[in-house]
Design a protein around this motif. Sequence first.
Motif, PDB file in Angstrom:
ATOM      1  N   ARG A 142       0.832  -1.200   0.000  1.00 36.99           N
ATOM      2  CA  ARG A 142       0.000   0.000   0.000  1.00 36.99           C
ATOM      3  C   ARG A 142       0.867   1.250   0.000  1.00 36.99           C
ATOM      4  NH1 ARG A 142      -2.129   3.339   3.976  1.00 36.99           N
ATOM      5  NH2 ARG A 142      -1.406   2.014   5.658  1.00 36.99           N
ATOM      6  N   HIS A 143       0.629   2.120  -0.995  1.00 43.75           N
ATOM      7  CA  HIS A 143       1.265   3.430  -0.985  1.00 43.75           C
ATOM      8  C   HIS A 143       0.175   4.422  -0.571  1.00 43.75           C
ATOM      9  CE1 HIS A 143       4.966   2.384  -3.725  1.00 43.75           C
ATOM     10  NE2 HIS A 143       4.710   1.454  -2.875  1.00 43.75           N
ATOM     11  N   GLN A 144      -0.338   5.192  -1.560  1.00 47.43           N
ATOM     12  CA  GLN A 144      -1.365   6.184  -1.211  1.00 47.43           C
ATOM     13  C   GLN A 144      -2.653   6.022  -2.029  1.00 47.43           C
ATOM     14  OE1 GLN A 144      -0.903   8.366   1.268  1.00 47.43           O
ATOM     15  NE2 GLN A 144       1.241   7.837   1.638  1.00 47.43           N
ATOM     16  N   PRO A 171      -1.643  10.954  -4.446  1.00 46.55           N
ATOM     17  CA  PRO A 171      -0.438  11.655  -3.973  1.00 46.55           C
ATOM     18  C   PRO A 171       0.776  10.730  -3.963  1.00 46.55           C
ATOM     19  CG  PRO A 171      -1.976  11.255  -2.165  1.00 46.55           C
ATOM     20  CD  PRO A 171      -2.618  10.724  -3.391  1.00 46.55           C
ATOM     21  N   PRO A 172       1.975  11.309  -4.016  1.00 47.34           N
ATOM     22  CA  PRO A 172       3.177  10.469  -3.945  1.00 47.34           C
ATOM     23  C   PRO A 172       3.334   9.867  -2.559  1.00 47.34           C
ATOM     24  CG  PRO A 172       3.773  12.792  -3.885  1.00 47.34           C
ATOM     25  CD  PRO A 172       2.300  12.731  -4.136  1.00 47.34           C
ATOM     26  N   ASP A 173       4.028   8.749  -2.476  1.00 48.23           N
ATOM     27  CA  ASP A 173       4.210   8.058  -1.202  1.00 48.23           C
ATOM     28  C   ASP A 173       5.475   8.608  -0.553  1.00 48.23           C
ATOM     29  OD1 ASP A 173       3.603   6.190   0.740  1.00 48.23           O
ATOM     30  OD2 ASP A 173       4.956   4.716  -0.123  1.00 48.23           O
ATOM     31  N   LEU A 179      21.015  -1.659   2.362  1.00 48.44           N
ATOM     32  CA  LEU A 179      20.132  -1.369   1.231  1.00 48.44           C
ATOM     33  C   LEU A 179      18.718  -1.737   1.633  1.00 48.44           C
ATOM     34  CD1 LEU A 179      19.141  -0.970  -1.715  1.00 48.44           C
ATOM     35  CD2 LEU A 179      19.948  -3.274  -2.205  1.00 48.44           C
ATOM     36  N   GLU A 180      17.799  -0.832   1.380  1.00 51.04           N
ATOM     37  CA  GLU A 180      16.397  -1.149   1.633  1.00 51.04           C
ATOM     38  C   GLU A 180      15.608  -0.998   0.345  1.00 51.04           C
ATOM     39  OE1 GLU A 180      14.698   0.891   4.965  1.00 51.04           O
ATOM     40  OE2 GLU A 180      12.757  -0.083   4.713  1.00 51.04           O
ATOM     41  N   GLU A 181      14.829  -2.031   0.010  1.00 55.55           N
ATOM     42  CA  GLU A 181      13.993  -1.981  -1.186  1.00 55.55           C
ATOM     43  C   GLU A 181      12.616  -1.439  -0.810  1.00 55.55           C
ATOM     44  OE1 GLU A 181      13.960  -6.106  -1.979  1.00 55.55           O
ATOM     45  OE2 GLU A 181      16.012  -6.157  -2.737  1.00 55.55           O
ATOM     46  N   ARG A 182      12.043  -0.688  -1.707  1.00 55.09           N
ATOM     47  CA  ARG A 182      10.657  -0.266  -1.544  1.00 55.09           C
ATOM     48  C   ARG A 182       9.966  -0.537  -2.872  1.00 55.09           C
ATOM     49  NH1 ARG A 182       6.158  -0.132   0.479  1.00 55.09           N
ATOM     50  NH2 ARG A 182       4.840   1.703   0.422  1.00 55.09           N
ATOM     51  N   LEU A 183       9.094  -1.542  -2.877  1.00 54.98           N
ATOM     52  CA  LEU A 183       8.431  -1.923  -4.124  1.00 54.98           C
ATOM     53  C   LEU A 183       6.941  -1.585  -4.041  1.00 54.98           C
ATOM     54  CD1 LEU A 183      10.254  -5.338  -4.645  1.00 54.98           C
ATOM     55  CD2 LEU A 183      10.828  -3.142  -5.639  1.00 54.98           C
ATOM     56  N   GLY A 184       6.197  -2.030  -5.015  1.00 58.81           N
ATOM     57  CA  GLY A 184       4.751  -1.765  -5.016  1.00 58.81           C
ATOM     58  C   GLY A 184       4.342  -0.702  -6.025  1.00 58.81           C
ATOM     59  N   TYR A 185       5.316  -0.116  -6.737  1.00 57.19           N
ATOM     60  CA  TYR A 185       4.974   0.965  -7.677  1.00 57.19           C
ATOM     61  C   TYR A 185       4.153   0.480  -8.860  1.00 57.19           C
ATOM     62  CZ  TYR A 185       8.013   4.093  -5.108  1.00 57.19           C
ATOM     63  OH  TYR A 185       8.558   4.862  -4.121  1.00 57.19           O
ATOM     64  N   GLY A 234       2.249   1.551 -20.071  1.00 61.76           N
ATOM     65  CA  GLY A 234       1.212   1.564 -19.042  1.00 61.76           C
ATOM     66  C   GLY A 234       0.685   0.186 -18.774  1.00 61.76           C
ATOM     67  N   PRO A 235      -0.419   0.048 -18.078  1.00 62.81           N
ATOM     68  CA  PRO A 235      -1.303   1.109 -17.623  1.00 62.81           C
ATOM     69  C   PRO A 235      -0.593   1.932 -16.552  1.00 62.81           C
ATOM     70  CG  PRO A 235      -1.843  -0.893 -16.449  1.00 62.81           C
ATOM     71  CD  PRO A 235      -0.767  -1.244 -17.438  1.00 62.81           C
ATOM     72  N   VAL A 236      -1.010   3.183 -16.358  1.00 62.19           N
ATOM     73  CA  VAL A 236      -0.390   3.976 -15.300  1.00 62.19           C
ATOM     74  C   VAL A 236      -0.958   3.494 -13.962  1.00 62.19           C
ATOM     75  CG1 VAL A 236       0.022   6.271 -14.389  1.00 62.19           C
ATOM     76  CG2 VAL A 236      -0.209   5.936 -16.850  1.00 62.19           C
ATOM     77  N   SER A 237      -0.104   2.870 -13.164  1.00 65.56           N
ATOM     78  CA  SER A 237      -0.582   2.432 -11.850  1.00 65.56           C
ATOM     79  C   SER A 237      -0.779   3.679 -10.997  1.00 65.56           C
ATOM     80  CB  SER A 237       0.422   1.493 -11.211  1.00 65.56           C
ATOM     81  OG  SER A 237       1.559   2.215 -10.804  1.00 65.56           O
ATOM     82  N   ARG A 238      -1.710   3.617 -10.065  1.00 65.13           N
ATOM     83  CA  ARG A 238      -1.923   4.791  -9.205  1.00 65.13           C
ATOM     84  C   ARG A 238      -0.670   5.102  -8.401  1.00 65.13           C
ATOM     85  NH1 ARG A 238      -7.062   6.744  -9.323  1.00 65.13           N
ATOM     86  NH2 ARG A 238      -8.682   5.282  -9.969  1.00 65.13           N
TER      87      ARG A 238
END
Lengths: 546, 179
Positions: free
Chosen positions: A148-150, A174-176, A219-225, B102-106
Amino acid sequence: MRDNGDETTTIRTFHPESVDHLAPFDRLCLRLGSEEIQARSIKPSSLPPARLIEIEAADWGKAASIAQAEGWRWAGVFAEDRGADLTVNACLERQGVYLMFRAYLAPEKANLPSQAPYYWAADRSERHIQDLFGIRFEDHPDPRRWIRHQAWGEHSHPLRKDFRADGQAIEETPPDHDYPFLKAHGASVYEIPVGPVHAGIIEPGHFRFQAVGETVLHLEERLGYVHKGIEKIAEGRDPLGLARLAGRVSGDTTVGHAWAACMAMERAGGIEIPLRTAYLRGLLAERERVINHLWDLGSLCNDVGFAFGYYQFGRLREQWLRENQAEFGHRLLMDRIVPGGVTIDVPPEAAERMRHSVAILRRELDELLTILDANSSLEDRFLGAGCLSPELASALGALGFVGRASGQSFDARRDAPYSPYDRLQVRVPVESQGDVASRFWTRYKELRISLRLIREMLDGMPEGELSVPWYTPAEGAEGLAAVEGWRGEILCFVRFRADNKICRYWPRDPSVINWPALEKLMIGNIVPDFPVCNKSVNGSYSGHDL
Amino acid sequence: MLRLYGKIFKTGSLTERVSPLPKTISDTVMKDEAVKQAGHRLKTIVDKRFRGSLAIREVDAGSCNACELEIHALNNVYYNIERFGVHFVASPRHADILMVTGPVSRHMEAALRRTYDATPAPKWVIAVGDCGACGGEFGVSYASCGAVANVIPVDLAIPGCPPAPLALIQGLLSLCGRL
C-alpha cells in the motif's frame, strides 16, 4: 475448526525414535500432534497433489516453527475472502511434496500469529495480505505497510469482496513520501535514494542505500509501484480471460505464468491435457528460458561495460525472438497457452528448423563462452561481487538461479515433476560460491540444459490433440499448481465460483521470494556494483507487485 | 583477445544499412527491408527537425515489462536505432520525447506527472502498448489509472501487446513526420 466428517484425521502422538522411516509429511503430522497443535489433515485433499492441513488460527505461528524445524521450505502465503470467514493459506514444500496450511478467521476479528519469525520469506507476503485484506499478523517483526502506498486508505481492504474493483474515484494519487525507511546515523554515513524512475529502460522501484564512501552499509527496497490490482481484476473472469491476464503478470514470464494458471484451473476442473499439449507447453517454456537467459547473460556483460558480450548475446536472443514470431506467431509467446490446451502446433518441418537453430546456438555459445572465460576484466568484476551465502539462501528458500548459485537445488521440473518433465531427465546445476559469477555460470548451464530438453521434446513429441474441451468446474473447486519458470518456481492458486468464473487468483512469482536476497548480498559491496548485482538477481517488479 | 576480435570480424555488421529511399515501397517488402525504409525516413526527419539527434526518455508507469523488452530490442544489432540519431537518455531533463508504457498504476501516477513536468518543452509523449494506449488488459481500477492519456497529454499511441520493434520505429516515424 470446520467439520469434515469422516474425511479428516486428527493428528495425535509423536515418538521421535519411531518416525525416522516416515515420509516428511507423516513426520510433520505426528510432530504437530505431539506439540498439541490443533491441526487436522484433510483427506482426500481438495488441492491434489498438494496436501492440506487445517490449523487453528492461534497455532499458526507455532505450526510454522515446527515445519521449519522439520526442514520444510516456505513457499508463499495468501488469503481469501470466503464471505462467512477469511482463510489464510501458507504453502510449504519438502522433497517435492507440497503442503498447504489453512486457517479460518472471523472477518471482524482478523488476526493470527505471524510466521515471519520462523520464515524470513514470509515477511513481505504477510504485509501484502495485511495491506490488502486487513488481516493483522501478531508478532510480525516489521509491521510497516508494504504494497500500500497512497492509492487506498489504511482501513480499506481491496481484496475483501465488499471492496469494489474500481475503488473510489480520486482526483490525483499523492506520492508516497512518508514511508519510514531505516535510517543510519554517524559521521560520513550518507543516504542515496534511487527511483522509482530509474536511469535505464527498466521497471520502477525504489532503493534506499546507506553508504560510507563507496561501500554499501545497508540497502532497503521499496516496491509496489507497479501494483495494478491483478488479484482483484482476475475475479469474475472466465478461464480464457484469466489465462490472458496471467500471461501479463510479468511480461518476460508470460509462458510460465500462463502455464501455471492453466494448470491450476485444469486441476480445479479435473481436466487432463493430452500429452502432446504438455510437450508443446514444455517446448514454449524452455524457449522462454533460453531467450531470457541469453538476455541476462548479455545484460550482465553490459552492466560491467563489456559491450561485446551485450551485443553478441543480444544478437542470439533476437534470432530466437524472430523464430518465435515465425513459428508461433508472437515474439514473446503471449497467449499461446490456453485452458485445456495450446493454440500452436509444431509440424515436422518446423521441428526440423528448430533443431537446426538449437545446433547453431550451441556452436555460438561454445565460441562465445571460450572468449568470455578468457577475459580477465569480466572475471575481475564478477568474481566475489554480491555474495549470497548458502546459509542465507537456504533460510530464505531462494529460488531458481539465485538459489542454485548458492547451493539450493530445488527445481520443480525435477523434484515435483509435471507432464512432460516426468518423462524427461532434468539436470539441475548447483554452485555454492553465491556471487555474480556463480549466477552468471548457473544461467549458462541452465541454458545448455534447456537446449538439450528442447531437442528431446522435439524428438519425442507424441501425436495427439492440441486441446481438450473445457467443462465448468464445480462451485468452490480449487487448484494449486507449481511450474518451474525461468526465474524459478511459480506457484498459482485458483478457486472457481459457480458460473465458470474465477473467485480467487493468486500467482506467486519467484521474485517475491528472491527480492530480499538482493538487500543482503549488497552489504559491503560498492555502490557502482549495484546494477550488476541487481541484474544478477533480476527480480520482476511487476510479478512482485501484482 | 584474438578470438574476441575474430568473433567480431566473423559476425560482421548485421545492421541493415540505410539505403536511399526508393520511389515506391512495395507492400510485400521483407521485414528487414521495412526497418531499413522506416529508419531511413526517420533519419531524414531527425536530421532536419532535431539537428540529427532525438532524445527519448522511457518511463515504465506500470507495465508488465513486455513493452520494455521490445523497446530494449531497438538497441540490438538488428535494429540499432541509434544510427538514425535516436537515443535513450537517463534523465527526462535531456529528453525530447517521453515513451511511456502503461497502464499507469496509481502508485506511479505522481512519479509520471513529475517526470513529465521535468521534461523541457517542446516535448512529446508516446504511449506504448495496448495498456498505455487504452488500459489494455488492466483497464481502470482501484490500483490503475488506465491509459497514459488519463494522466498526461499524449501525442501518439503505438498499440500492440507488446508492439514489435518495427512498430515502434514506425510509430516514431509517424510522430516525427507530423512535427
